[in-house]
Every structure is written in C-alpha cells, then in structure tokens.
Design a protein around this motif. Structure first.
Motif, PDB file in Angstrom:
ATOM      1  N   SER A   8      49.049  45.883  68.144  1.00 49.70           N
ATOM      2  CA  SER A   8      48.849  46.861  69.218  1.00 49.70           C
ATOM      3  C   SER A   8      49.498  48.205  68.919  1.00 49.70           C
ATOM      4  N   SER A   9      50.530  48.217  68.088  1.00 52.08           N
ATOM      5  CA  SER A   9      51.309  49.443  67.956  1.00 52.08           C
ATOM      6  C   SER A   9      51.682  49.834  66.524  1.00 52.08           C
ATOM      7  N   ILE A  10      52.271  48.925  65.765  1.00 46.53           N
ATOM      8  CA  ILE A  10      52.814  49.311  64.457  1.00 46.53           C
ATOM      9  C   ILE A  10      51.716  49.719  63.478  1.00 46.53           C
ATOM     10  N   LYS A  11      50.742  48.854  63.263  1.00 46.01           N
ATOM     11  CA  LYS A  11      49.692  49.186  62.291  1.00 46.01           C
ATOM     12  C   LYS A  11      48.861  50.387  62.715  1.00 46.01           C
ATOM     13  N   PRO A  12      48.427  50.472  63.981  1.00 45.61           N
ATOM     14  CA  PRO A  12      47.669  51.677  64.363  1.00 45.61           C
ATOM     15  C   PRO A  12      48.468  52.977  64.221  1.00 45.61           C
ATOM     16  N   SER A  13      49.746  52.949  64.549  1.00 44.11           N
ATOM     17  CA  SER A  13      50.539  54.181  64.448  1.00 44.11           C
ATOM     18  C   SER A  13      50.843  54.537  63.002  1.00 44.11           C
ATOM     19  N   GLY A  14      51.010  53.537  62.140  1.00 49.37           N
ATOM     20  CA  GLY A  14      51.329  53.809  60.744  1.00 49.37           C
ATOM     21  C   GLY A  14      50.108  54.048  59.878  1.00 49.37           C
ATOM     22  N   ILE A  15      49.128  53.179  59.949  1.00 47.60           N
ATOM     23  CA  ILE A  15      47.955  53.281  59.081  1.00 47.60           C
ATOM     24  C   ILE A  15      46.967  54.316  59.609  1.00 47.60           C
ATOM     25  N   GLU A  16      46.640  54.231  60.886  1.00 45.85           N
ATOM     26  CA  GLU A  16      45.636  55.129  61.465  1.00 45.85           C
ATOM     27  C   GLU A  16      46.233  56.467  61.900  1.00 45.85           C
ATOM     28  N   GLY A  17      47.542  56.524  62.079  1.00 42.69           N
ATOM     29  CA  GLY A  17      48.182  57.745  62.550  1.00 42.69           C
ATOM     30  C   GLY A  17      47.980  57.982  64.035  1.00 42.69           C
ATOM     31  N   THR A  18      47.691  56.914  64.765  1.00 41.67           N
ATOM     32  CA  THR A  18      47.466  57.008  66.201  1.00 41.67           C
ATOM     33  C   THR A  18      48.799  57.151  66.933  1.00 41.67           C
ATOM     34  N   THR A  19      48.870  58.093  67.847  1.00 41.69           N
ATOM     35  CA  THR A  19      50.066  58.252  68.665  1.00 41.69           C
ATOM     36  C   THR A  19      50.008  57.215  69.777  1.00 41.69           C
ATOM     37  N   ILE A  20      51.057  56.415  69.898  1.00 43.49           N
ATOM     38  CA  ILE A  20      51.063  55.286  70.827  1.00 43.49           C
ATOM     39  C   ILE A  20      52.319  55.293  71.683  1.00 43.49           C
ATOM     40  N   SER A  21      52.121  55.080  72.973  1.00 44.80           N
ATOM     41  CA  SER A  21      53.224  54.839  73.900  1.00 44.80           C
ATOM     42  C   SER A  21      53.291  53.334  74.113  1.00 44.80           C
ATOM     43  N   LEU A  22      54.354  52.723  73.666  1.00 45.02           N
ATOM     44  CA  LEU A  22      54.523  51.279  73.832  1.00 45.02           C
ATOM     45  C   LEU A  22      55.197  51.025  75.173  1.00 45.02           C
ATOM     46  N   ILE A  23      54.501  50.291  76.037  1.00 42.04           N
ATOM     47  CA  ILE A  23      55.044  49.968  77.353  1.00 42.04           C
ATOM     48  C   ILE A  23      55.459  48.509  77.355  1.00 42.04           C
ATOM     49  N   VAL A  24      56.740  48.288  77.627  1.00 41.75           N
ATOM     50  CA  VAL A  24      57.291  46.939  77.658  1.00 41.75           C
ATOM     51  C   VAL A  24      57.971  46.736  79.009  1.00 41.75           C
ATOM     52  N   ASN A  25      57.572  45.691  79.714  1.00 40.64           N
ATOM     53  CA  ASN A  25      58.189  45.340  80.996  1.00 40.64           C
ATOM     54  C   ASN A  25      59.348  44.390  80.761  1.00 40.64           C
ATOM     55  N   ASP A  26      60.297  44.379  81.684  1.00 38.86           N
ATOM     56  CA  ASP A  26      61.443  43.489  81.530  1.00 38.86           C
ATOM     57  C   ASP A  26      61.032  42.019  81.553  1.00 38.86           C
ATOM     58  N   ASN A  27      59.941  41.675  82.232  1.00 39.91           N
ATOM     59  CA  ASN A  27      59.510  40.274  82.242  1.00 39.91           C
ATOM     60  C   ASN A  27      58.864  39.855  80.927  1.00 39.91           C
ATOM     61  N   GLN A  28      58.573  40.802  80.039  1.00 44.69           N
ATOM     62  CA  GLN A  28      58.030  40.470  78.720  1.00 44.69           C
ATOM     63  C   GLN A  28      59.141  40.152  77.722  1.00 44.69           C
ATOM     64  N   ILE A  29      60.363  40.511  78.052  1.00 46.92           N
ATOM     65  CA  ILE A  29      61.504  40.239  77.174  1.00 46.92           C
ATOM     66  C   ILE A  29      62.077  38.886  77.576  1.00 46.92           C
ATOM     67  N   THR A  30      61.460  37.833  77.079  1.00 49.05           N
ATOM     68  CA  THR A  30      61.883  36.478  77.413  1.00 49.05           C
ATOM     69  C   THR A  30      62.934  35.943  76.451  1.00 49.05           C
ATOM     70  N   ASN A  31      63.193  36.696  75.398  1.00 45.81           N
ATOM     71  CA  ASN A  31      64.172  36.292  74.401  1.00 45.81           C
ATOM     72  C   ASN A  31      64.923  37.549  73.964  1.00 45.81           C
ATOM     73  N   GLU A  32      66.233  37.452  73.866  1.00 47.39           N
ATOM     74  CA  GLU A  32      67.044  38.617  73.515  1.00 47.39           C
ATOM     75  C   GLU A  32      66.707  39.177  72.133  1.00 47.39           C
TER      76      GLU A  32
END
Length: 121
Positions: A40-64
């Motif tokens: 969703s983020s690393i390959k498109p921003s690095g290979i394609e040069g796509t500017t990406i805003s990564l949105i992460v919710n606190d409920n998605q962080i299930t592991n430290e």
C-alpha cells in the motif's frame, strides 16, 4: 474522535497524495502487517514515486512491534530485515528503468529508500 483522519484525508486530497491504509484483521501478524504496508505504501512511494499519506489507527496497532516498524519506516525509509534477498533484488530490478530516466546509475536500493523517505508521509 475530533476529525483528525478526515482532515488528513482532505489535506492529502488537496496536495495530491494517495492514501495508504493497513488491514484491520483480528489476528494481524507482523508478516501480514509488513505485506500490507509494502504493497500500500512502500513500493508505490519508492518505485512509482507516488506521494502517499499513510493513515494508521490506534486499533490497527495490535502488536508493539508494529510501532517499531513504523518508526523505522518514517525515520529511515525502510524497515530492517523486511525483505528477503529475492524481494530486494526485484526492487532493484524495478528501480533500474526509473533510475535510468532520472540519471541515476548506481546505488539503486539507496535511491529507492530515498524516494520512500521523500514520498511517504
């Protein structure tokens, strides 16, 4: 909430950034987390040069460990030991054409990391 996600999406739209998101599975593993963030983020921003805003919710962080990965990604442009050598070789192969068009001839993986750092927010 107080609309932080809505404001982030609006600001991303205004600035032309694509939105990157992660899965919300109940048993979200580090492997699945890394696959999701890579696609969703690393390959498109690095290979394609796509500017990406990564949105992460606190409920998605299930592991430290997810926080450690995100911290490394945002600070260094990569997550240590994320890719096997075959995957890293594939990234380098995909970067050859991009780099050639931009006049970069060596250090393709470092060029990829620089583009991730510049394009992922």
């Amino acid at each position: 909430g107080c609309g932080k996600q809505t404001l982030t999406k609006m600001a991303s739209y205004i600035t032309g950034c694509r939105i990157g998101t992660l899965g919300t599975e109940k048993n979200y593993t580090q492997k699945k987390f890394r696959e999701d963030i890579s696609e969703s983020s690393i390959k498109p921003s690095g290979i394609e040069g796509t500017t990406i805003s990564l949105i992460v919710n606190d409920n998605q962080i299930t592991n430290e460990i997810f926080l450690d990965d995100l911290n490394s990604l945002l600070n260094a442009g990569e997550i240590p030991n994320m890719w096997e050598s075959e995957e890293k070789d594939e990234i380098i192969r995909e970067m050859r054409d991009v780099a050639r068009k931009l006049g970069v001839n060596e250090g393709l993986y470092n060029f990829f990391i620089t583009r991730v750092r510049d394009n992922l927010h």
